[in-house]
Scaffold this motif. Structure first.
Motif, PDB file in Angstrom:
ATOM      1  N   TYR A   1       0.834  -1.213   0.000  1.00 48.92           N
ATOM      2  CA  TYR A   1       0.000   0.000   0.000  1.00 48.92           C
ATOM      3  C   TYR A   1       0.864   1.257   0.000  1.00 48.92           C
ATOM      4  N   SER A   2       1.896   1.282   0.824  1.00 44.50           N
ATOM      5  CA  SER A   2       2.748   2.462   0.941  1.00 44.50           C
ATOM      6  C   SER A   2       3.491   2.738  -0.361  1.00 44.50           C
ATOM      7  N   VAL A   3       3.984   1.688  -1.013  1.00 50.96           N
ATOM      8  CA  VAL A   3       4.721   1.862  -2.271  1.00 50.96           C
ATOM      9  C   VAL A   3       3.783   2.324  -3.383  1.00 50.96           C
ATOM     10  N   MET A   4       2.615   1.696  -3.502  1.00 51.36           N
ATOM     11  CA  MET A   4       1.713   1.999  -4.609  1.00 51.36           C
ATOM     12  C   MET A   4       1.043   3.361  -4.470  1.00 51.36           C
ATOM     13  N   THR A   5       0.969   3.868  -3.251  1.00 52.57           N
ATOM     14  CA  THR A   5       0.364   5.195  -3.048  1.00 52.57           C
ATOM     15  C   THR A   5       1.405   6.275  -2.805  1.00 52.57           C
ATOM     16  N   GLY A   6       2.686   5.898  -2.854  1.00 52.57           N
ATOM     17  CA  GLY A   6       3.749   6.878  -2.728  1.00 52.57           C
ATOM     18  C   GLY A   6       3.883   7.500  -1.351  1.00 52.57           C
ATOM     19  N   LEU A   7       3.578   6.747  -0.305  1.00 51.64           N
ATOM     20  CA  LEU A   7       3.633   7.305   1.045  1.00 51.64           C
ATOM     21  C   LEU A   7       5.061   7.387   1.589  1.00 51.64           C
ATOM     22  N   GLY A   8       5.980   6.603   1.027  1.00 54.06           N
ATOM     23  CA  GLY A   8       7.363   6.671   1.477  1.00 54.06           C
ATOM     24  C   GLY A   8       7.627   5.861   2.730  1.00 54.06           C
ATOM     25  N   PHE A   9       8.861   6.015   3.230  1.00 54.56           N
ATOM     26  CA  PHE A   9       9.330   5.213   4.366  1.00 54.56           C
ATOM     27  C   PHE A   9       8.508   5.467   5.620  1.00 54.56           C
ATOM     28  N   MET A  10       8.343   6.733   5.981  1.00 53.70           N
ATOM     29  CA  MET A  10       7.577   7.056   7.188  1.00 53.70           C
ATOM     30  C   MET A  10       6.093   6.770   7.007  1.00 53.70           C
ATOM     31  N   GLY A  11       5.631   6.877   5.770  1.00 53.78           N
ATOM     32  CA  GLY A  11       4.233   6.567   5.493  1.00 53.78           C
ATOM     33  C   GLY A  11       3.899   5.121   5.778  1.00 53.78           C
ATOM     34  N   PHE A  12       4.892   4.223   5.566  1.00 50.48           N
ATOM     35  CA  PHE A  12       4.705   2.809   5.877  1.00 50.48           C
ATOM     36  C   PHE A  12       4.409   2.625   7.361  1.00 50.48           C
ATOM     37  N   PHE A  13       5.238   3.215   8.216  1.00 48.10           N
ATOM     38  CA  PHE A  13       5.054   3.066   9.653  1.00 48.10           C
ATOM     39  C   PHE A  13       3.775   3.761  10.118  1.00 48.10           C
ATOM     40  N   ASP A  14       3.481   4.912   9.529  1.00 52.43           N
ATOM     41  CA  ASP A  14       2.264   5.630   9.901  1.00 52.43           C
ATOM     42  C   ASP A  14       1.020   4.808   9.564  1.00 52.43           C
ATOM     43  N   THR A  15       1.042   4.204   8.360  1.00 50.93           N
ATOM     44  CA  THR A  15      -0.091   3.368   7.940  1.00 50.93           C
ATOM     45  C   THR A  15      -0.237   2.153   8.852  1.00 50.93           C
ATOM     46  N   LEU A  16       0.884   1.528   9.185  1.00 53.77           N
ATOM     47  CA  LEU A  16       0.855   0.325  10.015  1.00 53.77           C
ATOM     48  C   LEU A  16       0.280   0.613  11.404  1.00 53.77           C
ATOM     49  N   VAL A  17       0.804   1.664  12.046  1.00 55.98           N
ATOM     50  CA  VAL A  17       0.347   1.992  13.397  1.00 55.98           C
ATOM     51  C   VAL A  17      -1.093   2.475  13.382  1.00 55.98           C
ATOM     52  N   THR A  18      -1.438   3.297  12.391  1.00 57.67           N
ATOM     53  CA  THR A  18      -2.817   3.788  12.271  1.00 57.67           C
ATOM     54  C   THR A  18      -3.794   2.631  12.095  1.00 57.67           C
ATOM     55  N   LEU A  19      -3.427   1.683  11.230  1.00 57.94           N
ATOM     56  CA  LEU A  19      -4.277   0.513  10.984  1.00 57.94           C
ATOM     57  C   LEU A  19      -4.530  -0.264  12.265  1.00 57.94           C
ATOM     58  N   MET A  20      -3.464  -0.607  12.981  1.00 53.39           N
ATOM     59  CA  MET A  20      -3.604  -1.439  14.172  1.00 53.39           C
ATOM     60  C   MET A  20      -4.339  -0.705  15.292  1.00 53.39           C
ATOM     61  N   CYS A  21      -4.041   0.588  15.447  1.00 54.65           N
ATOM     62  CA  CYS A  21      -4.739   1.372  16.479  1.00 54.65           C
ATOM     63  C   CYS A  21      -6.226   1.502  16.161  1.00 54.65           C
ATOM     64  N   ASP A  22      -6.532   1.736  14.889  1.00 55.23           N
ATOM     65  CA  ASP A  22      -7.938   1.872  14.484  1.00 55.23           C
ATOM     66  C   ASP A  22      -8.701   0.583  14.736  1.00 55.23           C
ATOM     67  N   LYS A  23      -8.116  -0.540  14.355  1.00 58.23           N
ATOM     68  CA  LYS A  23      -8.804  -1.824  14.510  1.00 58.23           C
ATOM     69  C   LYS A  23      -8.973  -2.194  15.978  1.00 58.23           C
ATOM     70  N   LEU A  24      -7.937  -1.921  16.759  1.00 58.57           N
ATOM     71  CA  LEU A  24      -8.046  -2.215  18.190  1.00 58.57           C
ATOM     72  C   LEU A  24      -9.076  -1.304  18.837  1.00 58.57           C
ATOM     73  N   GLY A  25      -9.097  -0.038  18.427  1.00 55.48           N
ATOM     74  CA  GLY A  25     -10.076   0.896  18.983  1.00 55.48           C
ATOM     75  C   GLY A  25     -11.499   0.531  18.601  1.00 55.48           C
ATOM     76  N   GLN A  26     -11.699   0.127  17.350  1.00 58.34           N
ATOM     77  CA  GLN A  26     -13.040  -0.241  16.889  1.00 58.34           C
ATOM     78  C   GLN A  26     -13.566  -1.480  17.607  1.00 58.34           C
ATOM     79  N   ASN A  27     -12.658  -2.332  18.037  1.00 60.63           N
ATOM     80  CA  ASN A  27     -13.068  -3.598  18.651  1.00 60.63           C
ATOM     81  C   ASN A  27     -12.682  -3.694  20.126  1.00 60.63           C
ATOM     82  N   SER A  28     -12.450  -2.536  20.756  1.00 51.50           N
ATOM     83  CA  SER A  28     -12.008  -2.554  22.152  1.00 51.50           C
ATOM     84  C   SER A  28     -13.027  -3.227  23.070  1.00 51.50           C
ATOM     85  N   SER A  29     -14.300  -3.109  22.738  1.00 55.11           N
ATOM     86  CA  SER A  29     -15.328  -3.732  23.573  1.00 55.11           C
ATOM     87  C   SER A  29     -15.197  -5.253  23.569  1.00 55.11           C
ATOM     88  N   MET A  30     -14.745  -5.825  22.433  1.00 55.87           N
ATOM     89  CA  MET A  30     -14.536  -7.272  22.369  1.00 55.87           C
ATOM     90  C   MET A  30     -13.395  -7.701  23.285  1.00 55.87           C
TER      91      MET A  30
END
Length: 523
Positions: A41-70
């Motif tokens: 995703y980061s390569v195909m959208t041109g997010l760069g090196f830091m964009g990779f880490f930002d996407t990864l952390v954002t993804l995991m935080c979002d999913k954990l937050g959405q399912n925190s009740s579980m």
């Protein structure tokens, strides 16, 4: 999201599946799958090196937050399991059973019934049922292999069709919000979850009908009956640790086991209706309220209230002290940490495939253009789930990899098969979890029964495969009858599968049962 990564979108699930098959390590495989998807995703959208880490952390935080009740619900459920065990209700059931039961049939039925009662968590089921029922089944010369099968066959198969369980919470959490109510989809999938339904039928059939054993299990039963050798081994380290941590009160009663579970069921259902707006004055029907509920929040709410009531009840009963109650909190939460880790990674895996790369849309397009007969989807999905779950030893990891992709395919290619294919995914996953030698529930079942692990695997495998064959045929029937509607298709599919299973259960003991084994030995 209209953009997709094309053929690159299938790399994450392929990486996860291949690594899982090779390494047998689900956590490692899911992590590498997530990382590969984030890189693409980061390569195909041109997010760069830091964009990779930002996407990864954002993804995991979002999913954990959405399912925190579980996560909260699973933690509360772990606490409840520890409390019920410590209070001595399970031990009291075993003592009652030892006094009241008078034969092999009643002892086996009581073991199966206890396994069904412990539907809220498979770990709780495996170790507790084994610990409680070993003295009872030993008394009537029931082999430990048979006990282990009764435990294992009422662990995952029960949990996967119980809407108030750790397994249901897991499945519902993988269901995307834009695809409708996860709870309603789960409830709709239960009748078509052929492996779970047929396995439970077989457990009670084998308990009720005399001379019903076949294969290696028949040899174990014959050995126990003729020599008194039950196949027991010394308590394992895992069981010793379990007994040490969950030492039971000697004042426990059967009610100390039953009441908390009944309270959890009632409060969880009422919480679902409350959160779904059944009493908000809008005039919603019972069905609509279940459809609109926030399952994770409702289950967490019901579990929290159950813990408060259980706390008061146990203090009044004087089976637990104030300190013992709170000691169970730490142990209960710790018991659910592995499940929470797998869930978080599986949510992230589903998120990268569904929300970032649109894997489901790509695969659906390939399936649609391939002119593959629609009726083959359910049996093919069942086989894939069986193999993946068997190889990895985990149903939960299989859910996380397959469900987002399966829903993406069926929504475009065959909407009428969505529930059927979801059921096939769950059924295949449970088969693998049930009989894989590296599955945690299989290991815990042999641990709980204090039987050699490979002996449990080898005696159980023919039983599990018998049911799986019936399921495969059943899903072919389901695919062919999908046009008649889900209700009609379910009735036809269940009927055909059940008839085939009954025929096999009548034939196999005659050609591979105790009498044949005895005759062969005599010759």
């Amino acid at each position: 999201m209209d953009w997709n990564a094309g053929i690159w979108s299938i790399i994450p699930p392929i990486v996860a599946i291949i690594l899982a098959l090779i390494t047998k390590e689900v956590v490692f495989s899911l992590v590498l799958g997530i990382l590969s998807g984030t890189v693409i995703y980061s390569v195909m959208t041109g997010l760069g090196f830091m964009g990779f880490f930002d996407t990864l952390v954002t993804l995991m935080c979002d999913k954990l937050g959405q399912n925190s009740s579980m996560i909260i619900f699973l933690s509360l459920l772990g606490i409840l399991v520890a409390l019920v065990t410590r209070a001595g209700g399970s031990r009291a059931y075993g003592e009652w059973a030892s006094r009241k039961l008078n034969g092999q049939r009643s002892a086996t039925l009581a073991t199966s019934a206890l396994g069904v009662l412990f539907f809220i968590d498979d770990y709780f089921n495996c170790l507790t049922v084994g610990t409680v029922m070993k003295p009872v089944t030993d008394k009537f010369k029931i082999s430990r292999e048979r006990l282990a099968y009764s435990i294992d066959a009422t662990a995952a198969p029960v949990c996967i069709i119980a809407p108030i369980s750790s397994w249901a919470a897991s499945v519902i959490s993988y269901y995307p919000e834009n695809a409708g109510s996860g709870m309603m989809a789960f409830l709709s999938s239960v009748p078509m979850n052929l492996y779970a339904v047929l396995t439970l039928f077989m457990v009670f059939w084998m308990a009720i009908k005399k001379n019903s054993a076949y294969g290696p299990m028949a040899r174990a039963e014959l050995r126990a009956a003729t020599t008194g050798e039950l196949g027991a081994i010394d308590s394992s380290e895992a069981e010793d640790e379990f007994n040490k941590v969950t030492k039971s009160s000697s004042n426990g009663r059967v009610s100390d086991l039953v009441i908390p579970i009944l309270v959890l069921i009632v409060l969880a259902v009422l919480s679902m209706l409350f959160v779904g707006g059944f009493w908000d004055g809008s005039g919603k029907s019972l069905f609509d309220a279940f459809g609109d509920t926030d399952t994770g929040y409702a289950l967490a709410l019901g579990a929290f209230m159950t813990l408060i009531i259980t706390f008061i009840y146990y203090l009044l009963r004087r089976v637990l002290t104030f300190k013992e109650y709170f000691d169970c909190i730490n142990q209960g939460v710790k018991s659910m940490v592995p499940a929470c880790i797998i869930l978080t990674l599986a949510w992230s895996m589903g998120g990268i495939c569904r929300d970032y790369l649109n894997t489901g849309d790509f695969v659906a397009g390939v399936v649609s253009s391939s002119n593959m007969p629609v009726w083959t989807l359910a049996p093919l999905i069942f086989l894939i789930a069986c193999l993946l779950s068997f190889a990895t030893g985990t149903a939960w990891g299989t859910f996380g990899i397959l469900i987002p992709i399966i829903l993406g395919i069926t929504s475009q290619v065959a909407p009428e098969l969505t529930i059927t294919c979801l059921s096939a995914t769950l059924a295949g996953s449970v088969f693998g979890d049930h009989c894989s030698p590296i599955s945690d529930t299989t290991i815990l079942a042999s641990t709980g029964a204090s039987v050699n692990h490979l002996a449990h695997v080898s005696t159980q495998a023919p039983y599990a495969i018998t049911v799986a064959v019936c399921c495969f045929i059943g899903y072919i029937v389901a695919g062919c009858t999908a046009g008649l509607g889900l209700a009609v298709s379910t009735v036809i599919t269940l009927s055909v599968s059940l008839v085939i299973l009954i025929v096999l259960l009548l034939i196999l003991p005659k050609v591979w049962g105790v009498d044949k084994i005895r005759d062969k030995a005599a010759a």
